[in-house]
Design a protein around this motif. Structure first.
Motif, PDB file in Angstrom:
ATOM      1  N   GLY A  43      -4.920   2.543  -8.599  1.00 35.56           N
ATOM      2  CA  GLY A  43      -4.938   3.933  -9.086  1.00 35.56           C
ATOM      3  C   GLY A  43      -3.873   4.823  -8.490  1.00 35.56           C
ATOM      4  N   SER A  44      -3.140   4.348  -7.461  1.00 33.76           N
ATOM      5  CA  SER A  44      -2.044   5.175  -6.952  1.00 33.76           C
ATOM      6  C   SER A  44      -0.717   4.811  -7.604  1.00 33.76           C
ATOM      7  CB  SER A  44      -1.940   5.070  -5.421  1.00 33.76           C
ATOM      8  OG  SER A  44      -2.075   3.746  -5.000  1.00 33.76           O
ATOM      9  N   GLY A  45      -0.710   3.808  -8.462  1.00 37.61           N
ATOM     10  CA  GLY A  45       0.520   3.398  -9.140  1.00 37.61           C
ATOM     11  C   GLY A  45       0.876   4.318 -10.304  1.00 37.61           C
ATOM     12  N   PHE A  46       1.910   3.937 -11.006  1.00 38.91           N
ATOM     13  CA  PHE A  46       2.463   4.778 -12.086  1.00 38.91           C
ATOM     14  C   PHE A  46       1.407   5.081 -13.166  1.00 38.91           C
ATOM     15  CE2 PHE A  46       5.226   4.389 -16.129  1.00 38.91           C
ATOM     16  CZ  PHE A  46       5.413   5.758 -16.224  1.00 38.91           C
ATOM     17  N   LEU A  84      -1.463  -0.141  -1.722  1.00 38.55           N
ATOM     18  CA  LEU A  84      -0.226   0.644  -1.531  1.00 38.55           C
ATOM     19  C   LEU A  84       1.022  -0.223  -1.429  1.00 38.55           C
ATOM     20  CD1 LEU A  84      -1.549   3.375   0.973  1.00 38.55           C
ATOM     21  CD2 LEU A  84      -1.400   3.526  -1.516  1.00 38.55           C
ATOM     22  N   CYS A  85       0.975  -1.464  -1.970  1.00 37.93           N
ATOM     23  CA  CYS A  85       2.170  -2.309  -1.873  1.00 37.93           C
ATOM     24  C   CYS A  85       3.275  -1.793  -2.783  1.00 37.93           C
ATOM     25  CB  CYS A  85       1.844  -3.776  -2.169  1.00 37.93           C
ATOM     26  SG  CYS A  85       1.473  -4.126  -3.893  1.00 37.93           S
ATOM     27  N   ASN A  86       2.929  -0.984  -3.780  1.00 36.03           N
ATOM     28  CA  ASN A  86       3.973  -0.442  -4.660  1.00 36.03           C
ATOM     29  C   ASN A  86       3.687   1.025  -4.999  1.00 36.03           C
ATOM     30  OD1 ASN A  86       6.410  -0.849  -6.063  1.00 36.03           O
ATOM     31  ND2 ASN A  86       5.307  -1.049  -8.007  1.00 36.03           N
ATOM     32  N   SER A  87       3.093   1.747  -4.064  1.00 32.16           N
ATOM     33  CA  SER A  87       2.762   3.147  -4.342  1.00 32.16           C
ATOM     34  C   SER A  87       2.585   3.891  -3.034  1.00 32.16           C
ATOM     35  CB  SER A  87       1.490   3.226  -5.186  1.00 32.16           C
ATOM     36  OG  SER A  87       0.461   2.463  -4.593  1.00 32.16           O
ATOM     37  N   SER A  88       2.345   5.203  -3.155  1.00 32.61           N
ATOM     38  CA  SER A  88       2.294   6.060  -1.971  1.00 32.61           C
ATOM     39  C   SER A  88       1.008   6.889  -1.992  1.00 32.61           C
ATOM     40  CB  SER A  88       3.513   6.978  -2.033  1.00 32.61           C
ATOM     41  OG  SER A  88       3.309   8.118  -1.275  1.00 32.61           O
ATOM     42  N   VAL A  89       0.439   7.147  -0.804  1.00 30.71           N
ATOM     43  CA  VAL A  89      -0.766   7.993  -0.753  1.00 30.71           C
ATOM     44  C   VAL A  89      -0.456   9.433  -1.143  1.00 30.71           C
ATOM     45  CG1 VAL A  89      -2.327   6.894   0.884  1.00 30.71           C
ATOM     46  CG2 VAL A  89      -0.437   8.261   1.746  1.00 30.71           C
ATOM     47  N   GLU A  90       0.813   9.800  -1.067  1.00 32.26           N
ATOM     48  CA  GLU A  90       1.238  11.155  -1.432  1.00 32.26           C
ATOM     49  C   GLU A  90       0.751  11.530  -2.843  1.00 32.26           C
ATOM     50  OE1 GLU A  90       2.803  13.597   0.087  1.00 32.26           O
ATOM     51  OE2 GLU A  90       3.298  14.804  -1.677  1.00 32.26           O
ATOM     52  N   VAL A  91       0.608  10.524  -3.677  1.00 32.72           N
ATOM     53  CA  VAL A  91       0.220  10.785  -5.073  1.00 32.72           C
ATOM     54  C   VAL A  91      -1.119  11.517  -5.160  1.00 32.72           C
ATOM     55  CG1 VAL A  91      -1.002   8.590  -5.523  1.00 32.72           C
ATOM     56  CG2 VAL A  91       0.222   9.700  -7.366  1.00 32.72           C
ATOM     57  N   PHE A 115     -11.767   9.575  -4.636  1.00 33.71           N
ATOM     58  CA  PHE A 115     -12.200   8.911  -3.403  1.00 33.71           C
ATOM     59  C   PHE A 115     -11.307   7.686  -3.238  1.00 33.71           C
ATOM     60  CE2 PHE A 115     -15.790  11.163  -5.201  1.00 33.71           C
ATOM     61  CZ  PHE A 115     -16.282  11.857  -4.098  1.00 33.71           C
ATOM     62  N   PHE A 116     -10.404   7.743  -2.237  1.00 36.81           N
ATOM     63  CA  PHE A 116      -9.438   6.645  -2.102  1.00 36.81           C
ATOM     64  C   PHE A 116      -9.790   5.712  -0.952  1.00 36.81           C
ATOM     65  CE2 PHE A 116      -5.492   5.124   0.064  1.00 36.81           C
ATOM     66  CZ  PHE A 116      -5.242   4.091  -0.833  1.00 36.81           C
ATOM     67  N   HIS A 117      -9.704   4.411  -1.224  1.00 36.08           N
ATOM     68  CA  HIS A 117      -9.875   3.400  -0.180  1.00 36.08           C
ATOM     69  C   HIS A 117      -8.692   2.446  -0.228  1.00 36.08           C
ATOM     70  CE1 HIS A 117     -14.086   4.437   0.761  1.00 36.08           C
ATOM     71  NE2 HIS A 117     -14.041   4.904  -0.466  1.00 36.08           N
ATOM     72  N   GLN A 118      -8.013   2.311   0.907  1.00 39.34           N
ATOM     73  CA  GLN A 118      -6.892   1.369   0.951  1.00 39.34           C
ATOM     74  C   GLN A 118      -7.461  -0.042   1.096  1.00 39.34           C
ATOM     75  OE1 GLN A 118      -3.687   2.356   3.587  1.00 39.34           O
ATOM     76  NE2 GLN A 118      -2.616   0.434   3.187  1.00 39.34           N
ATOM     77  N   ALA A 127      -4.474  -2.909 -10.828  1.00 35.13           N
ATOM     78  CA  ALA A 127      -3.791  -3.469  -9.659  1.00 35.13           C
ATOM     79  C   ALA A 127      -3.171  -4.818  -9.963  1.00 35.13           C
ATOM     80  CB  ALA A 127      -4.768  -3.603  -8.492  1.00 35.13           C
ATOM     81  N   GLY A 128      -1.902  -4.939  -9.637  1.00 34.89           N
ATOM     82  CA  GLY A 128      -1.213  -6.202  -9.843  1.00 34.89           C
ATOM     83  C   GLY A 128       0.265  -6.013  -9.576  1.00 34.89           C
ATOM     84  N   LEU A 129       0.942  -7.132  -9.414  1.00 37.58           N
ATOM     85  CA  LEU A 129       2.404  -7.099  -9.301  1.00 37.58           C
ATOM     86  C   LEU A 129       2.962  -7.195 -10.718  1.00 37.58           C
ATOM     87  CD1 LEU A 129       2.785  -9.569  -6.279  1.00 37.58           C
ATOM     88  CD2 LEU A 129       2.832  -7.053  -6.237  1.00 37.58           C
ATOM     89  N   LYS A 130       4.097  -6.502 -10.980  1.00 41.40           N
ATOM     90  CA  LYS A 130       4.474  -6.352 -12.394  1.00 41.40           C
ATOM     91  C   LYS A 130       5.937  -6.592 -12.735  1.00 41.40           C
ATOM     92  CE  LYS A 130       5.705  -1.521 -12.106  1.00 41.40           C
ATOM     93  NZ  LYS A 130       5.791  -0.241 -12.756  1.00 41.40           N
ATOM     94  N   ALA A 131       6.754  -7.036 -11.763  1.00 38.02           N
ATOM     95  CA  ALA A 131       8.176  -7.157 -12.085  1.00 38.02           C
ATOM     96  C   ALA A 131       8.492  -8.553 -12.633  1.00 38.02           C
ATOM     97  CB  ALA A 131       9.017  -6.862 -10.848  1.00 38.02           C
ATOM     98  N   VAL A 132       8.929  -8.582 -13.887  1.00 39.63           N
ATOM     99  CA  VAL A 132       9.174  -9.854 -14.570  1.00 39.63           C
ATOM    100  C   VAL A 132      10.173 -10.718 -13.795  1.00 39.63           C
ATOM    101  CG1 VAL A 132      10.088 -10.896 -16.683  1.00 39.63           C
ATOM    102  CG2 VAL A 132       8.708  -8.820 -16.822  1.00 39.63           C
ATOM    103  N   GLY A 133      11.324 -10.128 -13.409  1.00 39.92           N
ATOM    104  CA  GLY A 133      12.376 -10.888 -12.719  1.00 39.92           C
ATOM    105  C   GLY A 133      11.878 -11.429 -11.387  1.00 39.92           C
TER     106      GLY A 133
END
Ligand code: NAD
Ligand code: GDU
Length: 342
Positions: free
Chosen positions: A8-11, A33-40, A53-56, A81-87
């Motif tokens: 939920g912290s991703g794009f 948070l492997c591809n996002s920031s708590v700042e969001v 309600f956020f839980h890392q 949640a998932g990794l998403k870069a094709v390359g």
């Protein structure tokens, strides 16, 4: 009603959190948070006046995930949640399989233990592979050309098998076309690590002066201007599609598993996007036509009729809106979430 949003912290997840809060849902987010920031989360609060309600938590850690289900009375899950870069997935395929598949299996297991069966899953147009005619229709055969894409095909199969074995499962599989843009507030948006893989964030980084010029991958496709054609969808429209999917799951007495294309049903070329962006931002985007990118196909877009007839969802924002909002986000946050909140 508590909805759990993984990733939920991703794009796309962050934009969906905004729409969920706006509609009055209570939102619990798990993300490693492997591809996002708590700042969001601070930004989401600025937009909505409410907090999540956020839980890392890493989905690979089943015990931590189970504790979240013990803490809240969760009624439905949206699983981003998932990794998403094709390359990248072709470089480290086993990490992709481990993260996306094991993470999802852990989630499904903990859901079932807690008798939570309503699930909205983030799939992708990449599951249509390269041999289907366009526009893509949901009943087409699935297959994918990258390890990333195969994780989506496999998870869709997990979900079908889970439903076939226990029809308390109630699942909406959303196949996104090309999500771009940002929230119109300019407070949240796409913040890729390193060199962007995708077209729109690359264009916005050229516009803001972080990159010299755009490489257009392929000028010799059998399309009107020779560049690749995709179905771009504003991330806010996409987020609203998740609310429609949740509403359908909650209202139907007969549980089901259904897949829906979330796209505009219209294709734009790379050069169409460049021109629309230049107009919306009043910035020049220098570009070079380069060789084709490995694995790309010339053209695809959605048949989006099923989402309209069964979810009552369709896009309402245009390519111009996507470009304006992407530029508003990038120009106000040249360094993404590392930029100071204005
Ligand atoms: N953006 C696109 O173009 C696109 C297109 C089609 C489908 N999708 C899918 O939509 C979903 C969301 O995409 P996005 O663009 O918002 O990506 P994103 O990377 O911004 O968000 C994914 C989030 O998942 C988190 N995450 C990854 N692995 C995790 C794990 N093991 N445990 C907990 N959190 C984990 C990341 O930290 C990140 O915040 C993904 O499943 C993606 O595959 C995206
Ligand atoms: O720097 C760039 C980046 C992209 N492109 C072109 O722009 C178009 C769109 O490319 P993206 O990388 O933005 O998007 P893709 O269609 O390749 O893929 C995206 O959408 C798919 C679903 O539609 C999958 O989900 C995938 O994971 C996601 O990255 C393609 O013609 C591509 O060749 C460029 O010319 N230059």
């Amino acid at each position: 009603m508590f909805v759990l949003v993984t990733g939920g912290s991703g794009f796309i997840g962050s934009h969906t959190c905004v729409e969920l809060l706006n509609q009055g849902y209570d939102v619990v987010v798990v993300d490693n948070l492997c591809n996002s920031s708590v700042e969001v989360f601070q930004r989401i609060e600025c937009i909505t006046g409410k907090s999540v309600f956020f839980h890392q938590v890493d989905l690979l850690n089943k015990e931590s995930l189970a504790r979240v289900f013990e803490t809240y009375s969760i009624q439905a899950v949206i699983h981003f949640a998932g990794l998403k870069a094709v390359g990248e997935s072709t470089q480290i395929p086993l990490n992709y399989y481990h993260n996306n598949l094991t993470g999802t299996l852990n989630l499904l297991d903990v859901m079932a233990q807690n008798k939570v069966f309503d699930l909205v899953f983030s799939s992708s147009a990449t599951v249509y592979g390269e041999n289907n005619p366009i526009p893509y229709v949901e009943h087409f055969p699935l297959g994918s050309t990258s390890p990333y894409g195969r994780t989506k095909v496999m998870i869709e199969q997990f979900l079908k098998d889970a439903y076939a074995s226990d029809n308390r499962w109630n699942v909406s599989v959303l196949r996104y076309f090309n999500p771009v843009g940002a929230h119109p507030s300019g407070l949240i948006g796409e913040d890729p690590n390193g060199i962007p893989n995708n077209l729109m964030p690359f264009i916005t980084q050229v516009a803001v002066g972080k990159r010299e010029k755009l490489n257009v991958f392929g000028g010799d496709y059998p399309t009107p201007d020779g560049t690749g054609i995709r179905d771009y969808i504003h991330v806010v429209d996409l987020a609203l599609g998740h609310i429609k999917a949740l509403e359908k799951l909650a209202s139907q007495t007969e549980k089901s598993i259904d897949a829906y294309n979330l796209g505009a049903g219209v294709g734009y070329s790379v050069l169409d996007v460049v021109k629309a962006f230049e107009k919306a931002s009043d910035q020049k985007i220098p570009y070079d036509i380069m060789p084709r990118r490995a694995g790309d196909i010339a053209e695809f877009y959605a048949n989006a009729e099923k989402a309209l007839s069964e979810l009552g969802w369709q896009v309402s924002l245009s390519l111009e809106d996507m470009c304006r909002d992407a530029w508003n986000w990038q120009s106000n946050n040249p360094d993404g979430y590392a930029s100071k909140l204005k």
